[in-house]
Motif scaffolding. Structure first.
Motif, PDB file in Angstrom:
ATOM      1  N   THR A 326       0.839  -1.202   0.000  1.00 28.38           N
ATOM      2  CA  THR A 326       0.000   0.000   0.000  1.00 28.38           C
ATOM      3  C   THR A 326       0.876   1.255   0.000  1.00 28.38           C
ATOM      4  O   THR A 326       1.874   1.314   0.724  1.00 28.38           O
ATOM      5  CB  THR A 326      -0.913   0.013   1.236  1.00 28.38           C
ATOM      6  OG1 THR A 326      -1.700  -1.171   1.235  1.00 28.38           O
ATOM      7  CG2 THR A 326      -1.824   1.241   1.234  1.00 28.38           C
ATOM      8  N   ILE A 327       0.504   2.234  -0.818  1.00 27.10           N
ATOM      9  CA  ILE A 327       1.246   3.500  -0.885  1.00 27.10           C
ATOM     10  C   ILE A 327       0.378   4.642  -0.362  1.00 27.10           C
ATOM     11  O   ILE A 327      -0.741   4.853  -0.843  1.00 27.10           O
ATOM     12  CB  ILE A 327       1.707   3.807  -2.327  1.00 27.10           C
ATOM     13  CG1 ILE A 327       2.634   2.685  -2.818  1.00 27.10           C
ATOM     14  CG2 ILE A 327       2.404   5.167  -2.396  1.00 27.10           C
ATOM     15  CD1 ILE A 327       3.056   2.819  -4.271  1.00 27.10           C
ATOM     16  N   PHE A 328       0.904   5.347   0.652  1.00 28.35           N
ATOM     17  CA  PHE A 328       0.220   6.509   1.235  1.00 28.35           C
ATOM     18  C   PHE A 328       0.911   7.773   0.744  1.00 28.35           C
ATOM     19  O   PHE A 328       2.133   7.841   0.695  1.00 28.35           O
ATOM     20  CB  PHE A 328       0.312   6.474   2.759  1.00 28.35           C
ATOM     21  CG  PHE A 328      -0.390   5.303   3.381  1.00 28.35           C
ATOM     22  CD1 PHE A 328      -1.718   5.400   3.777  1.00 28.35           C
ATOM     23  CD2 PHE A 328       0.277   4.092   3.574  1.00 28.35           C
ATOM     24  CE1 PHE A 328      -2.373   4.321   4.355  1.00 28.35           C
ATOM     25  CE2 PHE A 328      -0.372   3.012   4.157  1.00 28.35           C
ATOM     26  CZ  PHE A 328      -1.690   3.119   4.546  1.00 28.35           C
ATOM     27  N   ASP A 329       0.109   8.773   0.391  1.00 29.31           N
ATOM     28  CA  ASP A 329       0.707   9.998  -0.150  1.00 29.31           C
ATOM     29  C   ASP A 329      -0.249  11.180   0.061  1.00 29.31           C
ATOM     30  O   ASP A 329      -1.408  10.999   0.445  1.00 29.31           O
ATOM     31  CB  ASP A 329       0.984   9.777  -1.657  1.00 29.31           C
ATOM     32  CG  ASP A 329       1.949  10.819  -2.240  1.00 29.31           C
ATOM     33  OD1 ASP A 329       2.511  11.618  -1.463  1.00 29.31           O
ATOM     34  OD2 ASP A 329       2.114  10.831  -3.471  1.00 29.31           O
ATOM     35  N   ASN A 330       0.265  12.373  -0.195  1.00 26.67           N
ATOM     36  CA  ASN A 330      -0.536  13.603  -0.240  1.00 26.67           C
ATOM     37  C   ASN A 330      -1.326  13.865   1.038  1.00 26.67           C
ATOM     38  O   ASN A 330      -2.506  14.197   0.998  1.00 26.67           O
ATOM     39  CB  ASN A 330      -1.471  13.573  -1.456  1.00 26.67           C
ATOM     40  CG  ASN A 330      -0.719  13.368  -2.754  1.00 26.67           C
ATOM     41  OD1 ASN A 330       0.260  14.066  -3.024  1.00 26.67           O
ATOM     42  ND2 ASN A 330      -1.143  12.398  -3.550  1.00 26.67           N
ATOM     43  N   PHE A 331      -0.619  13.711   2.187  1.00 25.37           N
ATOM     44  CA  PHE A 331      -1.269  14.010   3.467  1.00 25.37           C
ATOM     45  C   PHE A 331      -1.526  15.505   3.559  1.00 25.37           C
ATOM     46  O   PHE A 331      -0.629  16.316   3.280  1.00 25.37           O
ATOM     47  CB  PHE A 331      -0.364  13.583   4.628  1.00 25.37           C
ATOM     48  CG  PHE A 331      -0.147  12.095   4.684  1.00 25.37           C
ATOM     49  CD1 PHE A 331      -1.114  11.258   5.200  1.00 25.37           C
ATOM     50  CD2 PHE A 331       1.047  11.546   4.202  1.00 25.37           C
ATOM     51  CE1 PHE A 331      -0.901   9.892   5.256  1.00 25.37           C
ATOM     52  CE2 PHE A 331       1.257  10.177   4.265  1.00 25.37           C
ATOM     53  CZ  PHE A 331       0.280   9.344   4.785  1.00 25.37           C
TER      54      PHE A 331
END
Ligand code: NAG
Length: 417
Positions: A326-331
């Motif tokens: 899973t890739i988390f981004d743009n918080f």
């Protein structure tokens, strides 16, 4: 000198934008520098590692880089700090993108927002947070968006069921919390749920309770139907349930000395009517079901500050993942809904199209390669088949023959007897 309407509008928009507070904006655009901003928890010694990557397919090789879970069946715990603030009297927007490019089977895709006094190096599953928000997938049964708020030390889950995305593309998740105690959840900049904190969570004890003083009156008749007193049992009603079979005959070779006294078998009596019950009639004294009267609950104390968190200061990823990737981004954390929407448009909105295209091209390429491989295998197989065909026919004959033999054997055996 004339000022055009357009100029006025853009000036107004600029003023609006300038008013917006952005507390957190993390896009991972500066290489390895994120490692100095994010603190890995050391609460456990075997947390999974995050790595910075845009993944297997993306819209922009640089802009789409985010934190990816990189080891299967691991806990993950990392967090980032920002200038602490209170959302009192202001809207709070929490937003980020999630991409389950690995075809996730079971794992969290949510964020937790913590008070500023969190010890980041010791962050773990039981660390008290203010808000937990985002998708959670496990098997076929759990595919939901969590919205959990901490109120007076207790975590409260939303009572509504919000479905999350379960494909492999990047999706934008947004939580909006308003000071009038309303909220909205958006996925991909589209509203998927909204309502009020009081109605959609159980923060407060219920407004009304059953009056403990009230009791059903003794003479309250809640029987809709009663026995008809005038109905009586017919005289010929009672018949035995089973009777001796009238057709049964004593076998000719019955020997009373040897076999005892002969008795016919019992069979169900066709005239048997079961237990008699009087007819049912409407109860003339029926008052309907008794409804317990309700009173205001003295324990219910209205609170117009449920939405308020005094010292927001850390955003964390505290997850369990079976299949990583899973890739988390743009918080993004802000007090401005429009600003967040625009940020969503500029990040997720700009790359979602190219990302989908790249994924589809990869799939098309793979499909073609497999087709080629199958074709080669098929031509090879077809050549072999031609050689095999004659043999197969022979085999079929062989399988039939033994069956005939068996039949002959049976006959032989009987003859022998
Ligand atoms: C974001 O994009 C959508 C779709 O293109 C558009 O309708 C909307 O106005 C945009 N929002 C902002 C704040 O720019």
């Amino acid at each position: 000198m004339q000022i055009s309407l357009l100029q006025l509008i853009s000036a107004a928009l600029l003023a609006l934008a300038a008013n917006a507070e952005v507390y957190l904006n993390e896009q991972f655009l500066d290489g390895d520098a994120w490692r100095s901003r994010w603190v890995n928890s050391e609460h456990k010694s075997d947390y999974g590692q995050f790595k910075l990557t845009a993944g297997n397919f993306y819209g922009d090789a640089e802009k789409d880089k985010g934190l990816q879970t990189s080891q299967d069946a691991r806990f993950y715990a990392t967090s980032v700090r920002f200038e602490p603030f209170s959302n009192e009297g202001k809207t709070l927007v929490i937003q980020f993108t999630v991409k389950h490019e690995q075809k996730i089977d079971c794992g969290g895709g949510y964020v937790k927002v913590f008070p500023a006094d969190l010890n980041q190096a010791d962050m773990h599953g039981d660390s008290q947070y203010y808000i937990m928000f985002g998708p959670d997938i496990c098997g076929y049964s759990t595919k939901k968006v969590h919205v959990i708020f901490n109120y007076k030390g207790q975590n409260h889950l939303i009572k509504k069921d919000i479905k999350c995305k379960d494909d492999e593309l990047t999706h934008l998740y947004t939580l909006i919390l308003n000071p009038d105690q309303t909220y909205e959840v958006k996925i991909d900049n589209e509203k998927v749920e909204s309502g009020s904190l009081e109605e959609d969570w159980d923060f407060l004890p219920p407004k009304k309770i059953k009056d403990p003083e009230a009791k059903k009156p003794e003479d309250w008749d809640d029987r809709a139907k009663i026995d008809d007193e005038t109905d009586t049992k017919p005289e010929d009603w009672d018949k035995p349930e089973n009777i001796p079979d009238p057709d049964a005959k004593k076998p000719e070779d019955w020997d009373e000395d040897m076999d005892g006294e002969w008795e016919p078998a019992m069979i169900p009596n066709p005239e048997y009517k079961g237990e008699w019950k009087p007819k049912q009639i409407d109860n003339p004294n029926y008052k309907g079901a008794w409804v317990h009267p309700e009173i205001d609950n003295p324990e219910h104390v209205p609170d117009d500050q449920i939405y308020k968190f005094d010292n927001i200061g850390v955003l964390g990823l505290d997850l369990w993942q079976v299949k990583s990737g899973t890739i988390f981004d743009n918080f993004f954390i802000s007090d401005d809904v429009k600003e967040a929407e625009e940020f969503g448009n500029e990040t997720w909105g700009a790359t979602k199209g190219p990302e989908k295209k790249m994924k589809e091209e990869q799939e098309e390429k793979k499909r073609k390669e497999e087709e080629e491989k199958n074709k080669e295998q098929n031509t090879e197989a077809a050549d072999e088949e031609e050689e095999d065909e004659g043999e197969e026919e022979e085999e079929e004959d062989e399988t039939e023959e033994p069956q005939e033999d068996e039949g002959d054997e049976d006959v032989l055996q009987k003859d022998e007897l």
